[in-house]
Each structure stands twice: as C-alpha cells, then as structure tokens.
Design an enzyme around this catalytic site. Structure first.
Site, short mmCIF file in Angstrom:
data_model
loop_
_atom_site.label_atom_id
_atom_site.label_comp_id
_atom_site.label_asym_id
_atom_site.label_seq_id
_atom_site.Cartn_x
_atom_site.Cartn_y
_atom_site.Cartn_z
N GLN A 177 82.14 63.13 114.91
CA GLN A 177 80.42 63.09 114.85
C GLN A 177 80.41 64.31 113.45
O GLN A 177 80.50 65.74 113.90
CB GLN A 177 80.39 63.64 116.45
CG GLN A 177 78.46 63.20 116.23
CD GLN A 177 77.50 63.40 117.94
OE1 GLN A 177 78.23 62.69 118.56
NE2 GLN A 177 78.16 64.60 117.76
N GLY A 178 79.31 63.57 113.03
CA GLY A 178 79.55 65.02 111.78
C GLY A 178 77.58 65.38 112.41
O GLY A 178 76.49 64.83 111.35
N SER A 208 84.03 67.38 115.82
CA SER A 208 86.29 66.97 117.34
C SER A 208 86.77 66.48 116.35
O SER A 208 86.10 65.13 115.96
CB SER A 208 85.42 66.86 118.88
OG SER A 208 84.67 67.98 118.96
N GLU A 213 75.24 59.70 124.80
CA GLU A 213 75.81 61.10 125.03
C GLU A 213 75.83 61.46 126.37
O GLU A 213 77.01 61.89 126.96
CB GLU A 213 76.17 61.71 123.91
CG GLU A 213 76.74 63.12 124.41
CD GLU A 213 76.31 64.11 123.00
OE1 GLU A 213 77.82 64.68 122.29
OE2 GLU A 213 75.47 64.62 122.52
N SER A 218 73.17 73.87 122.74
CA SER A 218 73.23 74.64 123.29
C SER A 218 72.25 74.93 124.20
O SER A 218 71.24 74.24 123.94
CB SER A 218 72.84 75.79 121.78
OG SER A 218 71.54 75.83 121.92
N ASN A 219 72.22 75.63 125.23
CA ASN A 219 71.71 76.31 126.24
C ASN A 219 69.38 76.59 125.24
O ASN A 219 68.93 76.10 126.17
CB ASN A 219 71.78 77.45 126.66
CG ASN A 219 72.68 76.67 128.24
OD1 ASN A 219 73.35 76.05 128.53
ND2 ASN A 219 72.93 78.22 128.95
#
Length: 410
Positions: free
Chosen positions: A135-136, A171, A254, A388-389
C-alpha cells in the site's frame, strides 16, 4: 464443485464455520503445524516462505477471498459468515496471512471501482496468491494525512504514467510484486483534490525499496522511492483526479470483518499474560489484577464496537476512527501490561526456562528478543500506523462532532 468451494449462500453460518474448522483441523498439520501462530505485525519476517505456501494451500481448497462474490472467485460469504471465518482462523492459531492487502483491501476496491480489464487481470492472482500487494499511501511529509501526499504522476509521451516521489512505512513492499499508489496527477491542486489511484509494478528500474529496521530488529516496513517509475495508462482505478474517493473506499474495507479475527488473537495474548501472572505470582499484586481486569473489559468493548461498526455504514468515518483508537490504545497498553507482569525479567534476554512465558526462540535470526518484549516494542507503533491517534481524533472532532477544522498550512 467440491464441498469446499460450494457457495456460502447455500450454507447456514454454523455449517460454513464448521466446514472451515474441519478443514483447518485436517490441514494445519505436518509441515504446516510448525508455523502455527507465527507472523503478524512485528513478526512478518517469521517463516514467510512457509506461510506463503500455506496460503496457496488454502487457495487451492477454496478458502481465500471468501467474502468476494462468486463471479470473482470468492464464496459469496455473508458478513456473519466472514466474521465466523476470521474467528475460526484465529482460534486455530493459524499463521498470519501474507495476502491481507490484496484480499481485504485492493480486491474489494477493484470490485467496486475497477474496470473489467483490471478485474480480469488482477483478481484471479489475488485469489490464488500468485501476486502480493503493498500500500503506497503514507509519505515522509504527510504521515497519516493522506490528502497531503506529494508524490506526482504525469502521462508521458509514451502514453504511460510516470511517477516520482517517496512513500514510507510501506508494509511488505520488499516481498510484493505490485503496489497501489495514491499520487497527485493534477498540477496546482491541494489536499484531496487532484489525486489519482494507480496500480504500479514494483519490479522495475524506477523503483527502489529500502527496508526500515525497527526497534524489534525486524524490517517489515519499507521506504519506497519512485524515480520516473512507469505504469500503463490503464492502471488507474476510478477517474483521473478522483483517487480520494477510491482511497476512502479502500480504508473502509481496512477496518472490516478481519478485525474480529484480530481480536481473537488479542484475547489469546491476554489469556497468556494472565496465565503468566498466575505462574510467577504477580497476579497477587492488586495493581496487576486491576490492569488485567481493565484489559478484559476493554476487549469486550472493542468487540461490541466492531460489530456495531460492521452493521452500520458510517459515511463520516467516525465509527471506524473510534475503532482504530480503541484497539490501538488497548494493544499498546497490553504490551505494557506484559512487561509489568514479567517484572525485572522483561529487561533480560529470552531463556528456555522462563516458566509461564512462551518465549519466541523459533527464529534463529531474532533470538535476542522474547515474544513479550517484541510485543511491547512493536505495539508502540499501533497508535501510528494505519492512521495515527491524532488523525483519528481530528476525523471524529471535525466530521462527527462538527468542531472547527484544525488550522492547516495554506
């Protein structure tokens, strides 16, 4: 048609789950029994060739892409059947999947937005695990803020897309053949406007992949550099400049049913930590007992929220963001709990005699870290990767609560 490839619509949920459970019992043996429980975030380096062979074995028996429509090689499993599938897989302690990005993210996105040519070209190879995907999305200057991507793509004189830029935290890019890349294709645009969703082959001169060494000593994340990398003009999903819509569709997938299987894995980790606390006596400490109790309650909350999220499509993305916040913070805290339970032993290297602590000595290239040490270190990243959070909190505050948007550079 074999029993294992019969459409799921012809079976009850119990029959479907029972059939898969029986197949796992009969097949997760011999050489495959040796890889039970291996892999997953922080441990993707473990037995990768064997896990790839296992997944291709699943494919041959019709147990990949079970939620896809039958016409695209799936089983047409209902939402409840998919939940049962992932839970049975986790309960069997089967190895972590290597084709997650293709099966649960790109495949459904192509089914929703891809051309028939793209579906014919890519979906069969995702089903049989002959092509893996990366995944880019994230970039050094954008992080989790997808709308700020700076990677560009232009159509050259040869009629192909030419891509320049850098992606990060990609990843398994070093083990993948293709990447789906969000790039800016319209000059002068900003934020979510002017983006396109491209399918890019990674084995070409214009692509350089550099593994990033993590605190755990492993390297499942990568930097990916595009220097006039090319892909055919037909390798755009959706309309030019409307990649944001496609990317958001993918992010919905996702946080789908596979998260229920993830939670079964979380429950197993908590059970092992609880057992370890009883063995080494730390369970007598009231602070430890309270932390274990809070972890158990938190896991029940995560599951309840996940089921609600699956049943209710939320166009704001708020419920999905809440789910990410719940499990990421819970899992990070679980890593800290593991260290608390182990006490001083958590600061030393693994030993074969540490009673109650299932140390991970199976990988000779990474024996310096025990299983729980690696869990603690890798879960530091749970609140960063996948959004991110801070990004999740912004989504909830702006899109759900209607609070003023955060000031951004013009």
């Amino acid at each position: 048609m074999t029993e294992n490839t019969r459409p799921a619509s012809e079976m009850s949920d119990d029959e479907f789950a029972g059939q898969f459970r029986a197949w796992l019992d009969a097949n997760l043996v011999g050489e495959f029994a040796e890889i039970k429980g291996v892999g997953g975030p922080g441990s993707e380096h473990e037995f990768f060739p064997q896990r790839l062979a296992w997944e291709r074995h699943m494919a041959a028996a019709g147990w990949t892409c079970v939620g896809w429509p039958v016409e695209y090689g799936g089983r047409g499993a209902s939402l409840s059947q998919q939940v049962r599938f992932h839970e049975e897989y986790a309960k069997a302690d089967a190895p972590a999947r290597v084709s997650h990005l293709g099966e649960t993210l790109l495949g459904p996105t192509l089914i929703a937005h891809g051309t028939q040519e793209q579906k014919n070209r890519f979906l069969p190879k995702i089903v049989d695990i002959t092509e893996l995907w990366a995944q880019g999305y994230s970039e050094p200057g954008a992080g989790s803020d997808l709308a700020n991507v700076a990677t560009t793509a232009r159509v050259g004189e040869d009629g192909k897309w030419h891509i320049d830029g850098q992606k990060v935290w990609t990843s398994l890019a070093h083990l993948s053949q293709w990447a789906f890349v969000v790039a800016r294709t319209e000059e002068g645009t900003s934020r979510h406007k002017g983006l396109s969703f491209l399918l890019v082959p990674l084995d070409q001169p214009g692509v350089e992949i550099r593994p990033i060494q993590q605190l755990t000593g492993t390297s499942e994340f990568n930097e990916v550099f595009f220097d006039d990398a090319v892909t055919d003009a037909s390798m755009i999903v959706g309309e030019r400049g409307e990649g944001w819509k496609v990317a958001m569709t993918l992010l919905e997938f996702e946080r789908g049913v596979s998260t229920l299987g993830q939670q079964v894995g979380f429950a197993r980790e908590l059970e092992q930590i609880t057992r370890m606390a009883h063995v080494n006596g730390s369970a007598q400490d009231p602070v430890v007992r309270e932390r274990i109790t809070r972890a158990w309650i938190g896991l029940k909350v995560i599951r309840a929220h996940a089921l609600r999220t699956l049943a209710d499509r939320d166009p704001t993305g708020g419920t999905a963001s809440a789910a990410k916040l719940l499990w990421a913070n819970w899992h990070r805290d679980l890593g800290e709990l593991a260290m608390l339970v182990q006490g001083a032993e958590s600061l030393t290297g693994p030993t074969e005699t540490s009673e109650g602590a299932p140390n991970d000595l199976r990988d000779p290239e990474n024996v310096e870290l025990a299983l729980w040490q690696r869990l603690f270190l890798f879960t530091r990243s749970d609140t960063i990767y996948g959004g991110s959070n801070e990004i999740q909190l912004n989504i909830i505050s702006e899109r759900v609560l209607g609070l003023p948007r955060e000031a951004r550079p013009s």
